[in-house]
Design a protein around this motif. Sequence first.
Motif, short mmCIF file in Angstrom:
data_model
loop_
_atom_site.label_atom_id
_atom_site.label_comp_id
_atom_site.label_asym_id
_atom_site.label_seq_id
_atom_site.Cartn_x
_atom_site.Cartn_y
_atom_site.Cartn_z
N PHE A 1 0.80 -1.23 0.00
CA PHE A 1 0.00 0.00 0.00
C PHE A 1 0.84 1.28 0.00
O PHE A 1 0.51 2.24 -0.70
N GLU A 2 1.90 1.31 0.78
CA GLU A 2 2.65 2.56 0.97
C GLU A 2 3.76 2.75 -0.05
O GLU A 2 4.01 3.88 -0.49
N ASP B 1 -4.09 -0.83 -5.20
CA ASP B 1 -5.43 -0.40 -4.79
C ASP B 1 -6.05 -1.32 -3.74
O ASP B 1 -6.91 -0.88 -2.97
N SER C 1 -9.08 -2.51 0.75
CA SER C 1 -8.71 -1.45 -0.18
C SER C 1 -7.65 -0.55 0.44
O SER C 1 -7.46 -0.52 1.66
N ARG C 2 -6.97 0.21 -0.43
CA ARG C 2 -5.97 1.15 0.07
C ARG C 2 -6.62 2.22 0.95
O ARG C 2 -6.06 2.60 2.00
N TYR D 1 -7.21 0.69 4.32
CA TYR D 1 -5.92 0.51 5.02
C TYR D 1 -5.42 1.84 5.56
O TYR D 1 -4.92 1.91 6.70
N GLU D 2 -5.55 2.88 4.78
CA GLU D 2 -5.08 4.20 5.24
C GLU D 2 -5.87 4.68 6.46
O GLU D 2 -5.36 5.42 7.29
#
Length: 394
Positions: free
Chosen positions: A112-113, A118, A374-375, A378-379
């Motif tokens: 993700f980072e 996605d 999903s990203r 996660y964020e």
Amino acid sequence: MTKFIIDNGAYSAKWGCSTDESPKLTPNYLTKSKNARETYVGSELDECKDFSGLFYQLPFQKGMLVNWDLERQVWNQIFKKSAIDLAQTQLIVTEPIFNFSHTQECLEELVFEELGLDGLIRINAPNLTAYKYLKNNSKDFCLVVDSGYSFTHIAPFYRGNIILEGIRRINMGGKHLTNYLKEIISYRQLMVMDETYVINQVKEELCYVSTDFELDMKIAKLKGKENRITRDYVLPDFANLCKGFAKSQQESTGIPLDSEQIIRLNNERFSIPELLFHPSDIGLNEMGISEAIVHSVESLSEEIRSDLYENIVLMGGNAKFSGFNQRVFNDVRCLIPSKYKLNVSTENDCLGCAWQGGKKLAENETEFNELIVSRKTYEEFGHSICKKKFDIIN
């Protein structure tokens, strides 16, 4: 949105889009040439002209991902070759059973980072194989035997969910067989302790699992044409011959032709894979595969044992050995009561079956969407949401 699958094995990564028919294979390691002047990442090894004395750097140690710098280089190569837009890609990636929490967090950070994908589904390889098998055969239960590079896992499943108390791990895999074959050849014929790549090819071309060990040992003691087991392997010289090859039984005389350099295998052909069934032969205090299968099933409720014995699925690189399926069947049949029916099946593509399971999961929109993180999610929630979702399936 692109759905991408990586079966991230300790020796090879199987990868591709869910729309592909079959996965591509990339060596999951870095190699350095003998003079240490050139480094090959993953499939760059195909460009190497001299495979003698290669030095390996593997992201995995004892089946666990420990070197993210190396893994990142391999993944970068995979994504570069796939030519996909990472921001518009959802990833299914495999991990070992009972993976470390810290390793899982590192994986999620990378996905993700750093890479900016996605979405993510983190799942173990036997689970994907079980998913494919249960869907294709309309079954509720199966027992997956995953015999790979570093270890062998036996994992029972019910409707796609792993039964934790039935999991067994044997610390015996393909690398142990290759290393032992190197030792045997070095002791008896020719020093090959630095020739991991070449001897691994010898193992894959000539070794097989014996279905009658005592009979094969008797045949291996015979002389001349009566010995149907002894075979010669011509080693590459990396000048005129870049890849070695096995001679036929008729051509295997033990006498090299012209400038040939040969290795002659006799009982090593079947005694090396025998370690999968008797690890104690090299001093490992471990169960063999057949014994571990029975130990796993018998540890569970009697009501489900019959279903598990009827649905044993073999996967992983070691399942490619000739005779492997029949040997597992013969051994387990001798260890369990006659009241149980027994069925042992091997996937057509032993290496790619987990990837194919991922492809089947990606095609099921409902189940895929239930599992994906999903990203954006996660964020907002970080590792905790991944742990909550993926621990259920792993």
